[in-house]
Scaffold this active site. Structure first.
Site, PDB file in Angstrom:
ATOM      1  N   GLU A   1       0.805  -1.226   0.000  1.00 40.92           N
ATOM      2  CA  GLU A   1       0.000   0.000   0.000  1.00 40.92           C
ATOM      3  C   GLU A   1       0.836   1.273   0.000  1.00 40.92           C
ATOM      4  OE1 GLU A   1      -2.894  -0.106   3.134  1.00 40.92           O
ATOM      5  OE2 GLU A   1      -3.857  -1.905   2.368  1.00 40.92           O
TER       6      GLU A   1
ATOM      7  N   GLU B   1      -5.258  -8.666   0.893  1.00 41.62           N
ATOM      8  CA  GLU B   1      -5.870  -8.308   2.188  1.00 41.62           C
ATOM      9  C   GLU B   1      -7.341  -8.041   1.986  1.00 41.62           C
ATOM     10  OE1 GLU B   1      -4.376  -5.038   4.595  1.00 41.62           O
ATOM     11  OE2 GLU B   1      -2.311  -5.661   4.217  1.00 41.62           O
TER      12      GLU B   1
HETATM   13  C1  FCB Z   1      -4.285  -2.207   5.697  1.00 45.54           C
HETATM   14  C2  FCB Z   1      -2.863  -2.470   6.157  1.00 45.54           C
HETATM   15  C3  FCB Z   1      -2.761  -3.539   7.217  1.00 45.54           C
HETATM   16  C4  FCB Z   1      -3.886  -3.453   8.216  1.00 45.54           C
HETATM   17  C5  FCB Z   1      -5.227  -3.371   7.537  1.00 45.54           C
HETATM   18  C6  FCB Z   1      -6.401  -3.331   8.474  1.00 45.54           C
HETATM   19  O1  FCB Z   1      -4.367  -0.935   5.143  1.00 45.54           O
HETATM   20  O2  FCB Z   1      -2.058  -2.869   5.065  1.00 45.54           O
HETATM   21  O3  FCB Z   1      -1.494  -3.443   7.806  1.00 45.54           O
HETATM   22  O4  FCB Z   1      -3.663  -2.413   9.091  1.00 45.54           O
HETATM   23  O5  FCB Z   1      -5.249  -2.241   6.706  1.00 45.54           O
END
Ligand code: FCB
Length: 462
Positions: free
Chosen positions: A182, A362
């Protein structure tokens, strides 16, 4: 091998699996974590300080939490890999803490730090779990921040040396690498600019360009050290929705879209910056830079939670204000909207735009401190199960509509240090009792294990 127990269930029968008729049997199921959020042992075996150690000492994280102990994964990694085996995942995405292996960011290598990841990778491979290694999940060595961090174009060389070290050490065992997690998020929300107002826009542009150059250089370094490895970058890509139809809000949302969603993947995967930010980046460019950034990649990593609602705020960085979220849309307990259709649409967008296999690196559901074991010691999290069920079904719908999605990783294996929120927000499939470090698989853990077994054509666990 130790196997974690998931026997206690104080909840009604779990909802059935998601509907996934379009996912192939070799679809990859996994979980993600990151170094600073779980490892702890921040002052052990020669690790250097990271910017998150320093930030934790300023008392600005909720409840004054720090990452000093976190989930103590540094010492308990075997127990955590045992949890992964019970879950039945094929792949585990983690990150290396740069200051653990290079305490000053460059120069002297810390053998004890490298040895930790040797042990972790070997344990994963012995468990038939593929390691997916991310180079950078936000824990920049403080020593490099002191030299200007990403604002300094030398950061490209620092990151290349680090990538070379990692590729050389682990490249025979690790076949999946991500350069950054990110980049848009750690840029837009970085505190290093010193100010959050519009005067910081130019600093942001410079920072973005350096991180992109570092990405391209690291891809080359990894390819040289780990031929045949599959390399990508992980992006937080969400629909950016203006909170009104006013011209100002619509314009603000379009600019945020360019910064949040495309400022990194467009040059990395397509070889050009989005039109809306080109003029801002231009002063920081040197001849040949775009070709340095645009190196061949193998996959696109998508982190997705929920759409972002934007208002125009002319006094803020890039004019980005937080708009109200529509009242009728359901929310998670931490107030993130639940919009699986937006997830489906985003998968279609990134699959088409970037043209490479997409892995959802994620996706998950956060809840506050009221998530606790019940009287028999079990943690029921039906809200998380419903969330995962609807998002995984939406992923299947995206595949049915033509998106090339090859894997899905839940954030996260464990409750962990959730950045500014410290330990007060829990995202894990496994509950952590931070006083004892006891791990308790939640009901979502059992549910996800069953989903994976069914998807892989195996019999669900009894
Ligand atoms: C993302 C991050 C991760 C975590 C999630 C909830 O943006 O990459 O580290 O904090 O959110």
């Amino acid at each position: 091998m130790a196997t974690a127990s998931v026997d206690k269930q104080s909840v009604d029968p779990l909802p059935g699996p998601p509907s996934i008729p379009h996912l192939s049997k070799d679809f990859i199921w996994g979980v993600s974590t990151s170094s600073f959020q779980i490892e702890g042992a921040t002052q052990e075996d020669g690790r250097g300080l990271s910017i998150w150690d320093s930030y934790g000492r300023t008392g600005q994280v909720r409840n004054n939490d720090t990452g000093d102990i976190a989930c103590d994964h540094y010492h308990r990694y075997k127990e955590d890999v045992a949890l992964m085996r019970t879950l039945g995942i094929q792949a585990y995405r983690f990150s290396v803490a740069w200051p653990r292996v290079l305490p000053n960011g460059t120069g002297a290598v810390n053998e004890a730090g490298l040895a930790f990841y040797d042990r972790l990778i070997d344990e994963l491979l012995a468990s038939d779990i593929e390691p997916w290694l991310c180079l950078y999940h936000w824990d920049l060595p403080q020593a490099l921040e002191d030299r200007g961090g990403w604002m300094n174009r030398e950061s490209v060389a620092w990151f290349t040396d680090y990538a070379t070290l990692i590729g050389k050490r682990y490249g025979r065992r690790v076949k999946r690498f991500a350069t950054f997690n990110e980049p848009a998020i750690f840029s837009l929300f970085s505190r290093s600019f010193g100010t959050r107002d519009r005067s910081a826009d130019d600093k942001l542009n410079r920072w973005i360009h350096h991180v992109n150059l570092a990405h391209g250089a690291a891809v080359d370094a990894l390819r040289a050290q780990a031929p045949g490895a599959l390399i990508g970058c992980i992006h937080n890509y969400q629909p950016i929705i203006p909170s009104s139809a006013s011209e100002a809000d619509v314009k603000a949302a379009a600019l945020v879209d360019a910064y949040w969603n495309q400022a990194y993947p467009d040059p990395q995967y397509l070889g050009e910056y989005p039109q809306a930010i080109r003029a801002g980046i231009e002063p920081h460019m040197q001849p040949g830079d775009l070709a340095r950034i645009h190196r061949p990649l193998d996959w696109f990593g998508l982190n997705h939670y929920s759409p972002v609602y934007i208002n125009s705020d002319p006094s803020a960085l890039i004019g980005m204000g937080w708009g109200p979220k529509p009242a009728e849309i359901p929310r998670t307990p931490i107030d993130w909207t639940i919009e699986p259709d937006a997830f489906r649409d985003t998968l279609l967008t990134v699959s088409k735009r970037y043209g490479l296999p997409v892995y959802v690196t994620e996706n998950g559901y956060g809840r506050g401190d009221d998530e606790k074991p019940d009287e028999i010691g079990a943690v029921a999290d039906p809200g998380r199960v419903d969330f995962l069920r609807s998002y995984i079904s939406a992923l299947d719908a995206a595949v049915a509509a033509g998106a090339d999605v090859r894997g899905y990783f839940v954030w996260s294996l464990l409750d962990n240090f959730e950045w500014d929120s410290g330990y007060s927000v829990r995202f894990g499939l496994t509950y952590i009792d931070y006083k004892t470090q006891r791990r308790i698989p939640k009901s979502s853990f059992k549910w996800y294990a069953d989903v994976i077994r069914l998807a892989r054509g195996l019999t669900p666990a009894a």
